[in-house]
Enzyme design. Structure first.
Site, PDB file in Angstrom:
ATOM      1  N   TYR A   1      50.744 -25.506  -3.945  1.00 22.58           N
ATOM      2  CA  TYR A   1      51.340 -24.241  -3.515  1.00 22.58           C
ATOM      3  C   TYR A   1      51.387 -24.197  -1.994  1.00 22.58           C
ATOM      4  O   TYR A   1      50.383 -24.425  -1.323  1.00 22.58           O
ATOM      5  CB  TYR A   1      50.490 -23.094  -4.044  1.00 22.58           C
ATOM      6  CG  TYR A   1      51.120 -21.737  -3.969  1.00 22.58           C
ATOM      7  CD1 TYR A   1      51.759 -21.186  -5.069  1.00 22.58           C
ATOM      8  CD2 TYR A   1      51.044 -20.992  -2.803  1.00 22.58           C
ATOM      9  CE1 TYR A   1      52.317 -19.925  -5.008  1.00 22.58           C
ATOM     10  CE2 TYR A   1      51.596 -19.732  -2.731  1.00 22.58           C
ATOM     11  CZ  TYR A   1      52.239 -19.195  -3.842  1.00 22.58           C
ATOM     12  OH  TYR A   1      52.779 -17.938  -3.764  1.00 22.58           O
TER      13      TYR A   1
ATOM     14  N   SER B   1      52.989 -12.344  -2.741  1.00 21.84           N
ATOM     15  CA  SER B   1      53.757 -13.482  -3.239  1.00 21.84           C
ATOM     16  C   SER B   1      54.629 -13.178  -4.448  1.00 21.84           C
ATOM     17  O   SER B   1      55.389 -14.043  -4.882  1.00 21.84           O
ATOM     18  CB  SER B   1      52.823 -14.644  -3.562  1.00 21.84           C
ATOM     19  OG  SER B   1      52.340 -15.222  -2.368  1.00 21.84           O
TER      20      SER B   1
ATOM     21  N   GLY C   1      50.293 -11.704  -6.240  1.00 21.52           N
ATOM     22  CA  GLY C   1      50.551 -11.536  -4.816  1.00 21.52           C
ATOM     23  C   GLY C   1      49.278 -11.241  -4.065  1.00 21.52           C
ATOM     24  O   GLY C   1      48.421 -10.485  -4.544  1.00 21.52           O
TER      25      GLY C   1
END
Length: 397
Positions: free
Chosen positions: A199, A96, A344
């Site tokens: 999110y 991410s 991420g």
């Protein structure tokens, strides 16, 4: 550092397995380091990186930049099959962290007046999000900020593959298929609903399509043209197939059972994360990118300020904030100092790239397994202790 402090945004892999980490850790190699001569204790950095690997992560690479220079370190192995030790410039799937690069490209398009932050995305992508799912109300800003109310497609993806990570090697999904998967789930709230934030990787799938529609080029081409080449990043790219180019940290997970040995899951079609998490990079490149972003080299001042305007995530995410493709965290250092960057998480990898708000200190840490998949809370906490050692000095946790 508590488990709650460690939990990261966008953790697709937490949904893709329920395995517990087996007790046997991989062989530990002494970390290699270059550069640096004071400031953050380099010996402590080495010990902190060793600890992450000792607690069950096959391999790790890191780069720390501070007022006294650059420290680069590795621990564990790059490849369990060969026993090859990692190199500090090994590439890895950055998960991410991709969102920060995608957001930068989108904001450059805003600067060029090719789209407005508060434009409905349907204006450029008619029908991609059906009208019945607020397609005509969701704006570009809401997608960037995760306030669109679009459900995260990863929930439905988990169901579609039955939790089998191996399916990622043979299955291919288009962006529209991923959006369709998301829309099988209930929306958590209305677009822009006051006080609501959640999110959702789906937001960045849509933004990837927006970039392609506005430019006529692939998302990877635009990231390369607008970010990679101007910053002379040597190891950052969007893969077009399943394999990673050059030397890379291998990614491992344990499946289908908690007691299973590590399976090499390095190779899979990254299009399953196209937009939210398909970048391949290395620690040096990510530090270079975030330094350039903070220095204002990639965006006009007004849009750079928009990107860095953070709002609390809310709920149980104390000390966590989000801007436009940028995370803020006040839970890394004991004094509550704000750190900016992104985390991420994709199968086989966990990445942390953060810096102080003034840009004086930076760290990027990549792991060759995701502690959230294996429920390895100790390794996850060790990773955050490494970040604290790099960023917080004597205040590090």
């Amino acid at each position: 550092m508590t488990v709650q402090h460690r939990r990261r945004t966008g953790t697709l892999t937490a949904l893709l397995a329920t395995a517990l980490l087996a007790s046997t850790a991989p062989a530990l190699a002494a970390p290699a380091a270059t550069g640096g001569h004071g400031g953050t204790d380099r010996a402590e950095l080495r010990r902190a990186l060793r600890a992450v690997v000792a607690d069950g992560i096959p391999g790790a690479v890191a780069e720390v930049r501070d007022e006294h220079g650059v420290w680069r370190g590795t621990a564990g192995v790059e490849d369990l099959r060969t026993g090859r030790q990692p190199s500090a410039d090994d590439r890895f799937r950055a998960g991410s962290v991709t969102k920060s690069l995608v957001a930068t490209v989108v904001l450059q398009l805003v600067a060029e007046k090719r789209v407005g932050l508060d434009d409905p995305v349907d204006r450029s992508l008619p029908g991609v999000i059906p009208a019945g799912r607020h397609g005509k109300q969701i704006t570009v800003r809401q997608l960037l900020h995760h306030t669109s109310g679009l459900p995260d497609y990863t929930n439905a993806l988990l169901k579609s593959i039955g939790g089998d990570l191996g399916a990622l090697r043979t299955r291919h999904w288009t962006p529209r298929e991923l959006i369709a998967l998301a829309l099988t789930e209930k929306s958590p709230f209305e677009p822009g609903e006051k006080g609501r934030w959640e999110y959702s990787n789906t937001n960045y799938v849509v933004l990837g399509l927006l970039v392609e529609r506005l430019t006529g080029h692939s998302l990877g081409q635009e990231i390369d043209r607008r970010v990679v080449r101007p910053l002379h990043l040597k190891n950052t790219y969007v893969p077009s197939g399943t394999r990673l180019a050059g030397h890379h940290l291998h990614g491992y997970e344990r499946f289908p059972r908690p007691t299973a040995p590590y399976t090499d899951i390095t190779e899979y079609d990254a299009d399953v994360f196209r937009g939210p998490g398909n970048i391949v990079s290395d620690a040096h490149d990510l530090n270079t990118f975030y330094r350039a972003l903070g220095d204002g080299r990639l965006l006009p001042a007004g849009l750079n300020k928009e990107m860095r305007t953070l709002t609390p995530d809310g709920g149980d995410r104390k000390g966590r904030f989000y801007g436009l493709g940028l995370e803020g965290n006040t839970g890394i250092c004991a004094d509550g100092a704000l750190m900016l960057g992104h985390t991420g998480s994709v199968p086989g990898y966990a990445t942390f790239s953060f810096g102080t708000a003034d840009g004086r200190r930076q760290v990027t840490l990549a792991l060759g397994s995701d502690p959230d998949i294996t429920k390895n809370d100790k390794a996850g906490a060790d990773a955050f202790r490494f970040l604290g050692t790099a960023l917080c000095g004597k205040n590090g946790k």
